[in-house]
Write a protein that holds these residues in place. Structure first.
Motif, PDB file in Angstrom:
ATOM      1  N   TYR A   1       0.849  -1.187   0.000  1.00 37.42           N
ATOM      2  CA  TYR A   1       0.000   0.000   0.000  1.00 37.42           C
ATOM      3  C   TYR A   1       0.885   1.238   0.000  1.00 37.42           C
TER       4      TYR A   1
ATOM      5  N   HIS B   1     -16.747   5.885  -3.600  1.00 41.54           N
ATOM      6  CA  HIS B   1     -16.016   5.053  -4.547  1.00 41.54           C
ATOM      7  C   HIS B   1     -14.869   5.873  -5.104  1.00 41.54           C
TER       8      HIS B   1
ATOM      9  N   LEU C   1      -5.095   4.207  -4.643  1.00 43.28           N
ATOM     10  CA  LEU C   1      -5.704   2.886  -4.643  1.00 43.28           C
ATOM     11  C   LEU C   1      -7.141   3.044  -5.102  1.00 43.28           C
ATOM     12  N   GLU C   2      -7.666   2.057  -5.835  1.00 47.96           N
ATOM     13  CA  GLU C   2      -9.060   2.107  -6.259  1.00 47.96           C
ATOM     14  C   GLU C   2      -9.877   1.171  -5.381  1.00 47.96           C
ATOM     15  N   TYR C   3     -10.914   1.739  -4.739  1.00 47.37           N
ATOM     16  CA  TYR C   3     -11.761   0.921  -3.871  1.00 47.37           C
ATOM     17  C   TYR C   3     -13.012   1.691  -3.487  1.00 47.37           C
TER      18      TYR C   3
ATOM     19  N   GLU D   1     -15.725   2.423  -0.118  1.00 46.17           N
ATOM     20  CA  GLU D   1     -15.529   2.566   1.324  1.00 46.17           C
ATOM     21  C   GLU D   1     -16.834   2.922   2.014  1.00 46.17           C
TER      22      GLU D   1
ATOM     23  N   ASP E   1     -13.309  -2.613   0.006  1.00 45.91           N
ATOM     24  CA  ASP E   1     -13.267  -3.829  -0.806  1.00 45.91           C
ATOM     25  C   ASP E   1     -11.896  -4.066  -1.434  1.00 45.91           C
ATOM     26  N   ASN E   2     -10.842  -3.541  -0.787  1.00 43.63           N
ATOM     27  CA  ASN E   2      -9.485  -3.701  -1.291  1.00 43.63           C
ATOM     28  C   ASN E   2      -8.582  -4.091  -0.118  1.00 43.63           C
TER      29      ASN E   2
ATOM     30  N   ASP F   1      -5.410  -4.118   0.225  1.00 46.01           N
ATOM     31  CA  ASP F   1      -4.321  -3.178   0.454  1.00 46.01           C
ATOM     32  C   ASP F   1      -4.797  -1.965   1.242  1.00 46.01           C
ATOM     33  N   SER F   2      -6.045  -1.555   1.010  1.00 51.14           N
ATOM     34  CA  SER F   2      -6.620  -0.454   1.782  1.00 51.14           C
ATOM     35  C   SER F   2      -6.820  -0.871   3.233  1.00 51.14           C
TER      36      SER F   2
ATOM     37  N   ILE G   1     -12.963  -6.042   5.310  1.00 50.79           N
ATOM     38  CA  ILE G   1     -13.374  -6.270   3.922  1.00 50.79           C
ATOM     39  C   ILE G   1     -14.891  -6.421   3.840  1.00 50.79           C
TER      40      ILE G   1
END
Length: 215
Positions: free
Chosen positions: A3, A52, A59-61, A63, A87-88, A90-91, A105
């Motif tokens: 990350y 979103h 990072l794309e996710y 929340e 939904d990530n 790494d986040s 998650i």
């Protein structure tokens, strides 16, 4: 997990609800060192943030953040995040290891008029909303407290977005992990699009009195 280091710059869209919460309900979720800020007798401000982050983000996710109230410590005021889902993976790792946030998650389903968040077969919440027709470009800044090990942290967030009010309906099943907060229906919902959010490096502002059970 891999990350990026703070700050994180995130681009996309979001919905933020605002509700009045019972102080007695949220107090157990907030460290005793933090003072709960009341806006009315026995009431604090909380809400749900759904977002979103897409292209252009570190990072794309998606929340989901649950704000259990506003708190103060050492002359500083900020929000307290009691629950947070993305939904990530790494986040999750970055949120826990940099900011001390209790990220988990979850699965997010976005449509034109609602977003539903699930963990397995369990629905965490569903927000139904109308699309924004009008908004104003407004920069905002805010701070949030968190806790990492024995440290109390405070971190800033800077928002640039087109903001507008929308009507919404929030559904939180009783069995949801934050169903006991009794969030109820929002008295205000703000939509942010064309959004750029920068979440800064946390700073240590104090220490927690942690109790350890020695066996």
């Amino acid at each position: 997990m891999s990350y990026p280091q703070a700050p994180w710059t995130l681009q996309g869209y979001a919905y933020q609800t605002l509700q009045l919460l019972e102080c007695d309900r949220v107090r157990p979720l907030i460290p005793s060192e933090l003072n709960l800020v009341s806006v009315f007798p026995g009431k604090t401000v909380g809400g749900v943030y759904l977002s979103h982050y897409g292209a252009g983000s570190v990072l794309e996710y998606s929340e989901l953040i649950v704000v259990a109230g506003f708190v103060s410590y050492g002359g500083k005021i900020g929000s307290w995040i009691s629950h947070i889902y993305v939904d990530n993976p790494d986040s999750v790792a970055g949120g826990r290891e940099i900011w001390g946030l209790p990220k988990e998650i979850a699965d997010f389903t976005w449509t034109d008029r609602n977003v539903t968040v699930r963990q397995g077969d369990r629905i965490l919440c569903c927000l139904k909303y109308h699309q924004q027709n009008f908004g104003l470009p407004i920069p905002l800044g805010a701070s949030s407290f968190s806790s990492l090990n024995s440290n109390l942290l405070l971190f800033p967030a800077q928002l640039k977005a087109r903001l507008g009010l929308v009507s919404s309906q929030l559904e939180i099943p009783p069995e949801s992990p934050f169903g006991g907060l009794d969030l109820g229906q929002p008295w205000l919902t703000v939509h942010a699009d064309q959004m750029e959010l920068t979440v800064g490096q946390p700073s240590i502002v104090g220490q927690r009195d942690l109790e350890f059970n020695v066996v």
